[in-house]
Structure formats: structure tokens, C-alpha cells
Write a protein that holds these residues in place. Structure first.
Motif, PDB file in Angstrom:
ATOM      1  N   SER A   1      37.594  42.019  40.835  1.00 27.23           N
ATOM      2  CA  SER A   1      37.412  42.418  42.596  1.00 27.23           C
ATOM      3  C   SER A   1      38.517  42.789  42.652  1.00 27.23           C
TER       4      SER A   1
ATOM      5  N   LYS B   1      35.966  34.837  40.802  1.00 28.37           N
ATOM      6  CA  LYS B   1      36.254  35.709  39.759  1.00 28.37           C
ATOM      7  C   LYS B   1      35.372  34.915  38.547  1.00 28.37           C
TER       8      LYS B   1
ATOM      9  N   VAL C   1      30.999  42.711  40.935  1.00 30.40           N
ATOM     10  CA  VAL C   1      32.448  43.483  41.764  1.00 30.40           C
ATOM     11  C   VAL C   1      32.056  41.786  42.313  1.00 30.40           C
TER      12      VAL C   1
ATOM     13  N   THR D   1      33.158  40.163  46.129  1.00 30.62           N
ATOM     14  CA  THR D   1      34.289  39.502  47.142  1.00 30.62           C
ATOM     15  C   THR D   1      33.697  38.338  48.178  1.00 30.62           C
TER      16      THR D   1
ATOM     17  N   ALA E   1      37.543  44.929  46.779  1.00 32.93           N
ATOM     18  CA  ALA E   1      36.496  45.384  46.416  1.00 32.93           C
ATOM     19  C   ALA E   1      36.650  47.466  46.034  1.00 32.93           C
TER      20      ALA E   1
END
Lengths: 212, 266
Positions: free
Chosen positions: B10, B17, B142, B144, B154
């Protein structure tokens, strides 16, 4: 030059010059570096009080310093609280004509396929065309024009090097900063509702934005 | 066939995460996949706590890298609920420099022969820890949150992943608050997609249950009452190749459909 004019001319001296990059000490390429170090030490001692600390540049020309020589130089300067902030401003300029005045040139187009993201920086001598967006935190620097076939939200610098005729064009112009040649501008805080291709260029001493 | 190696990253810290890794790992294991989760956050490990496995740690990632323990299997901790789910914990008393990207690749290469999924929990930041976590991965998720700063980070991470030759990372939008989006006080999915322009893997609504489950060491994906848990179950199904419609988070029917169409149109 700070050395008093009353000094005997036959005595060897090192030259300090105020260049655009900052105060610069010139060490000639002839003779040993140790010799010049002695000259410098004597000179600084005589000019005591002139330097109240600060940072200088050192121009060595083609001379290469050994680590010991460099340490010696730093030590002498440190006694007068002088720091070295860089080397060879003159030589660099010679080798790198980019920093010299140069005709505004468009030597080529850099085509960027995809988005330029945060933290990415692209430079080109010539124009830059982006097939995507320029995101916040991303940077484009071109000596010519910049065209973004998407949203320009980062930092674009067209005409870097002094071309005031350079332009910035984007399908959506929402930059953090626009820079053309030597002129910088921030976008107005609120620019909502303005969509569609726009062009930025220098008019007078300002960057203006117009619908394309 | 070697398993999939997916890093969850991230840039910014605190966006979820570790929670994501715990839930996806558990979710995949619930679907009878053999899963190992690697905590690459050396020095600030959390995944063991979130999984409720802290008290079972004997060896860790650094021990494996330095070959202090005889085999990698010695360091793997079996989950207390699911027998096909394992954790390779991070060392807590060392730092990110304790292992190298090359060592990480060697460890993952060994694990992926045995597991269907190797999930790597990446530390925040873009330094050595990131390099380690990403080194062995071929895919990336990823994470966010709908905040400008998290989205910026990100974006930076997506650029860095591309440099590491992970060209098609997917996005999890975590902690979305439908009420705030409706009022226009929070970035919505379209705003974020405008900037990041990568494929959306899932939207996880903000859910108090997550805090409770994190504290209990029980991933929300196990809880059928949890909205976030449901979102993670959907994410897992999408990872497995199923077409699952996105949850309508902001009440306006069709907006996510529109978003999907946008994605598929690409």
C-alpha cells in the motif's frame, strides 16, 4: 576577491570568486595540491574574520584529488568553519552546455505510453506527449511543449531552459503546478466545472490558461 | 504446478494490509486452498496477532533466511482453525535489513512448490522492506482507503511495482463509508479509479467488526454477520476467477455496475 590589494604581487594566492552558483575557490591545475593547501592556509589565516563559516564551491579543473588531499582541504577549511558544498562549477558548465544559454530547441518528441505516476519524473530535450494521465506527484520536464492526452494533475514544466514560447496542453488541466520557462504558477484553488482540452502559455509575464 | 505469489502492499501504513492478508488467506483456505502467509514486516510484525497465533511462534522469517532452523517447515505455524493455512511470521527483534531480496526469493521459491497461494504482507514504506516483500511476487494487491494521502501513496506504489515488473496490480478499496460517500464527503470509487486506473478487486466497507475480530485474533471472513467479512469472501471468489458483482455500497443502484462496465470496456 576578498584579498586586500596591498598584498605583494609576487606572493602566490588562491582566487575566490563569486559565481552565480556561489563563492568559488579556484585551485590552479599546475603545482602540487599540497603546495596550494599551504597557500590556502596562510591566506585564510591572514584574512581571519573574513569568513564566518559558510559553504563554498571548489574549482579544481581537471585535477583529481586523492582521498588524503580531499581530507586535508576539508580540515583546513573546517578551521575557519567553511564547508564545501560542491566541486567544479566551471568545468561542469563546460562539459554540460545544457546549463548555458542555448537556443530553444525541439530535438525530439518523447512519447510516454501510459500514466506517469506519483514519484515518477520524465525529462526530455524536446517535447513530451503522454498517452495517459500525469498524476499528482508525477513530474514532466521538457525543453519544448508538453501534451497530456488525459488528465494533467501533477507538475509539468515546459520550455525548461528558457523557451518562453513553450506550451502545455492537456485534455483535463488540473495541475498542482504549471511551469513554463522561468515562470511558475499554481492552479486556482477551485477550478471545478472546467473540463475539456485547455492550453497554457506565457502571456506577458504570466501563465494563462485557455480553452483549446 | 507452482502456486501464485501475491504481495499485499500500500505504501501508506494503517490502511489494512495485514487485515487484508489475514482475511484473504483465511478465505482462500476456507475454499480448501493450501495457503501460506508471510509476514515481511520484520520488526513490526502484526499478522501473527491478527491471526491469533502469536503464542505459537518459535522460528521466524529471519531464522529461515539465516538457516537457524533446520527447515522452512519448522518455522511454519499451522492455523488453529484451518489445517491448510500456515503463517511464516516476521522476526520482531530485528529490522528490515536482516534479510535480502535474494533470500526472500529463495524462501518463496521453496514455498510455492508446496502451496497454492503464497501471500506476502508487505510493510509500509518504499525501502528495503518493500523490496524484500515484492522480490518474489508475480502479482500484487494494492490496498488503499478513500483518503487523498492513501491514494497518492497507492499511485506511487503502482509505479514502483511496474519497475519491479508487476504490471497489473489489482486494487482493494478498504474502509469505505457509504453514508459519507452519499453525502459527498468521501472519495468514491470513480474518483479513485480516475487516479489509479487499475482493476478493482474489491471494496471493503468500514466495519466495526474488523476491530473486534482483529483484537480477538479471528479474521472477519469467518464471521457471516460481518459486512467486511462478506466483502473479503467476495474478493477471494474474484481471485479464484469467479465473476462476483460489487456490493452496492452507496445505495444508488447501478453506480458500481457502471464502474464495472467501465473496467470491462477497457
Amino acid at each position: 576577491m576578498f584579498v586586500p590589494a596591498t598584498r605583494p604581487v609576487h606572493e602566490e594566492q588562491l582566487v575566490f570568486k563569486g559565481l552565480k552558483q556561489g563563492l568559488t575557490l579556484f585551485v590552479p591545475e599546475r603545482d602540487t595540491f599540497g603546495h596550494w593547501l599551504e597557500v590556502l592556509e596562510r591566506q585564510l589565516n591572514q584574512a581571519k574574520g573574513f569568513f564566518q563559516g559558510g559553504a563554498i564551491l571548489v574549482e579544481l579543473g581537471e585535477r583529481q584529488l586523492t582521498p588524503d588531499e580531499l581530507a586535508g582541504l576539508k580540515k583546513v577549511l573546517a578551521q575557519y568553519r567553511i564547508r564545501i558544498k560542491g566541486f567544479n562549477p566551471v568545468l561542469r558548465k563546460k562539459n554540460n552546455p545544457r546549463s548555458e544559454k542555448r537556443p530553444p530547441a525541439s530535438t525530439g518528441v518523447l512519447l510516454v505510453k501510459g500514466t506517469v505516476r506519483n514519484g515518477q519524473r520524465l525529462e526530455n530535450e524536446g517535447d513530451i506527449v503522454v498517452k495517459g494521465d500525469l498524476n499528482p506527484g508525477g513530474e514532466l520536464v521538457a525543453t519544448g511543449d508538453i501534451i497530456v492526452l488525459g488528465a494533467l494533475r501533477g507538475i509539468a514544466h515546459a520550455g525548461a531552459g528558457g523557451n518562453v514560447k513553450a506550451e502545455i496542453i492537456a485534455f483535463t488541466l488540473a495541475p498542482v503546478q504549471l511551469r513554463i520557462a522561468h515562470i511558475f504558477s499554481r492552479a486556482p484553488e477551485e477550478r471545478k466545472g472546467r473540463q475539456g482540452p485547455e492550453i497554457a502559455y506565457i502571456k506577458g509575464e504570466k501563465i494563462v490558461v485557455e480553452r483549446l | 504446478m507452482a502456486g501464485r505469489v501475491i504481495v499485499v502492499t500500500s505504501g501508506k501504513g494503517g490502511v489494512g494490509k495485514t487485515t487484508t492478508v489475514a482475511n484473504i488467506g483465511t478465505g482462500l483456505a476456507l475454499r480448501h486452498k493450501k495457503v501460506v502467509m508471510i509476514d515481511a514486516d520484520i520488526g513490526l510484525r502484526n499478522l501473527d496477532v491478527v491471526m491469533g497465533l502469536e503464542n505459537r511462534i518459535i522460528y521466524d522469517l529471519v531464522d529461515v533466511a539465516e538457516k537457524t532452523c533446520r527447515s522452512i517447515n519448522k518455522a511454519l505455524i499451522k492455523d488453529k482453525r484451518l489445517s491448510n493455512l500456515y503463517l511464516l511470521p516476521a522476526a520482531q527483534t530485528r529490522n528490515k535489513d536482516a534479510i535480502s531480496p535474494e533470500q526472500m526469493v529463495a524462501i518463496v521459491d521453496e514455498l510455492k512448490e508446496e502451496f497454492d497461494y503464497v501471500l506476502v504482507d508487505c510493510p509500509a514504506g518504499i525501502e528495503r522492506g518493500f523490496d524484500n516483500a515484492v522480490a518474489a511476487a508475480t502479482e500484487a494487491i494494492v490496498v488503499t482507503t478513500p483518503e487523498v494521502s492513501a491514494v497518492r501513496d497507492a499511485d506511487r506504489i503502482i509505479g514502483l511495482l511496474q519497475e519491479k515488473e508487476i504490471y497489473e496490480p489489482v486494487l482493494i478499496l478498504n474502509r469505505l463509508r457509504p453514508d459519507m460517500v452519499r453525502k459527498g464527503d468521501m472519495m468514491d470509487v470513480d474518483d479513485i479509479n480516475d487516479i489509479l486506473a487499475i482493476k478493482l478487486l474489491g471494496i471493503v466497507p468500514d466495519d466495526e467488526e474488523i476491530i473486534i475480530s482483529t483484537n480477538k485474533g479471528e479474521p472477519a471472513v469467518l464471521n457471516n454477520q460481518s459486512k467486511a467479512g462478506e466483502a473479503f469472501r467476495n474478493i477471494v471468489r474474484r481471485m479464484e476467477g469467479e465473476e462476483v458483482p460489487f456490493m452496492s455500497v452507496n445505495g444508488e443502484p447501478g453506480i458500481f455496475g457502471r464502474f464495472l462496465k467501465l473496467l470491462n470496456g477497457k
